[in-house]
Design an enzyme around this catalytic site. Structure first.
Site, mmCIF file in Angstrom:
data_model
loop_
_atom_site.group_PDB
_atom_site.id
_atom_site.type_symbol
_atom_site.label_atom_id
_atom_site.label_comp_id
_atom_site.label_asym_id
_atom_site.label_seq_id
_atom_site.Cartn_x
_atom_site.Cartn_y
_atom_site.Cartn_z
ATOM 1 N N SER A 1 0.926 -1.104 0.036
ATOM 2 C CA SER A 1 0.195 0.064 -0.017
ATOM 3 C C SER A 1 1.014 1.136 -0.091
ATOM 4 C CB SER A 1 -0.881 -0.086 1.322
ATOM 5 O OG SER A 1 -2.166 0.852 1.354
ATOM 6 N N ASP B 1 -9.431 -5.855 -4.342
ATOM 7 C CA ASP B 1 -8.794 -4.970 -3.453
ATOM 8 C C ASP B 1 -9.793 -3.854 -3.574
ATOM 9 O OD1 ASP B 1 -7.256 -3.023 -2.184
ATOM 10 O OD2 ASP B 1 -5.565 -3.601 -2.804
ATOM 11 N N HIS C 1 -7.079 -6.301 0.251
ATOM 12 C CA HIS C 1 -5.931 -5.490 0.528
ATOM 13 C C HIS C 1 -4.972 -5.744 1.685
ATOM 14 C CE1 HIS C 1 -3.892 -1.559 -0.105
ATOM 15 N NE2 HIS C 1 -4.132 -1.479 1.272
#
Length: 326
Positions: free
Chosen positions: A108, A279, A307
């Protein structure tokens, strides 16, 4: 993983300038090939569960909390805290720890930061493992705070309850205002709202990928207990979201174009991209966009993956990618 392997062989706070001291812990074999993990957020801090991705009997793992995050001090400090500072901190750590080259693992926001670092110091990077890449674009922020309300309408209504129409049109701007300039009660309330909205999205992703007869993913709440009232938000929770607002409101002090330039400079570095097909936080198109600038990268789709690395399918993909590159 045996509990004793989670005990760091070295742990300290490292002064990096601007009044910041980073918490750093090293695990595994001191003489083994090294990896550094770049946590997400921004502002989340490293978690012990990250060690599960590695074979600590033959690998050396460096976990550190970025400026103002986790156990680094001062907690939640935004001064002297931009992406360029974090990139230099990573290189400063590598030199201090006398590591010639290392594998850089980031998910991320951590993947964003890993790209920035690899673009600035490509010779220091043995390989890249990038999970659920975030490209620091206004498109992604708008999607998270506005477009996803269709997926979690009740949670979005709670996030924006009592706000004016103008405030609801720019959720991040108003949250940033509250977290940076609000009273203690306003900061706690903004933290609770953001946290609960984020958790609702995570639960929505999990629910959408569970097949009949399966158990839902048990997802830890970023190492913190769930806030249930404005008064219950801890100082660490407020610091986390204050940092996140600081970065996201400034496009993380970078741009999609700058990240693609970094990707081109990292073209010779062995790279594995991991992205879940489900995601919602960082859309799968991010991996496809980045792949155009890193044609050498091995893009590994995780079918029904979400995610979070608490998702067993994402965790398994991380373990395999790290094994392949170390």
């Amino acid at each position: 993983m045996p509990e004793q392997t989670r005990v760091p062989f070295c742990e300290s706070h490292i002064t990096v300038g601007g009044g910041h001291r980073l918490h750093c812990a090293q695990y595994g074999e001191p003489s083994a090939p090294a990896a550094v993990v770049l946590h997400g957020g921004p502002g989340s801090g490293c978690k012990p569960a990250m060690l599960e991705w590695f074979d600590l009997s033959r690998q050396r793992v460096v976990l550190f909390d970025q400026r103002g995050a986790g156990n680094s001090v001062p907690q939640g400090e935004t001064a002297h805290n931009q992406t360029a500072h974090l990139v230099e901190d990573i290189e400063r750590l590598r030199i201090r720890l006398r590591i010639p080259r290392w594998l850089v693992v980031g998910g991320s926001w951590g993947a964003t930061l890993a790209l920035c670092y690899a673009g600035r110091y490509p010779a220091a990077v043995q390989g890249l493992v990038l999970r659920g890449v975030f490209l620091a674009s206004a498109r992604e922020v708008d999607r998270f705070f506005h477009s996803l309300q269709a997926d979690v309408p009740d949670a979005w209504a709670r996030l924006t309850a009592g706000w004016s129409a103008a405030q609801q049109r720019d959720v991040l701007q108003f949250l940033t205002q509250l977290l940076q300039n609000g009273t203690h009660e306003q900061r706690s309330d903004a933290t609770r709202r953001w946290h609960d909205y984020e958790e609702a999205i995570m639960r929505r992703m999990t629910a959408s990928t569970v097949q009949p007869g399966q158990l839902a993913i048990s997802r830890p709440t970023s190492g913190c207990s769930r806030p249930t009232s404005p008064e219950s938000a801890s100082a660490q929770q407020v610091a986390k979201y204050r940092l996140q607002a600081h970065y996201l409101s400034q496009a993380c002090f970078t741009s999609e174009r700058a990240l693609f330039r970094c990707a081109r400079r990292a073209a010779h570095i062995p790279t594995i991209l991991i992205h879940g097909t489900h995601d919602l936080v960082c859309p799968p198109e991010n991996a496809q966009r980045l792949k155009r600038f890193m044609p050498h990268a091995d893009l590994r789709w995780v079918q029904n993956g979400t995610h979070t690395p608490a998702d067993p399918t994402i965790r398994a993909a991380l373990c395999l990618a790290i094994r392949d590159l170390m």
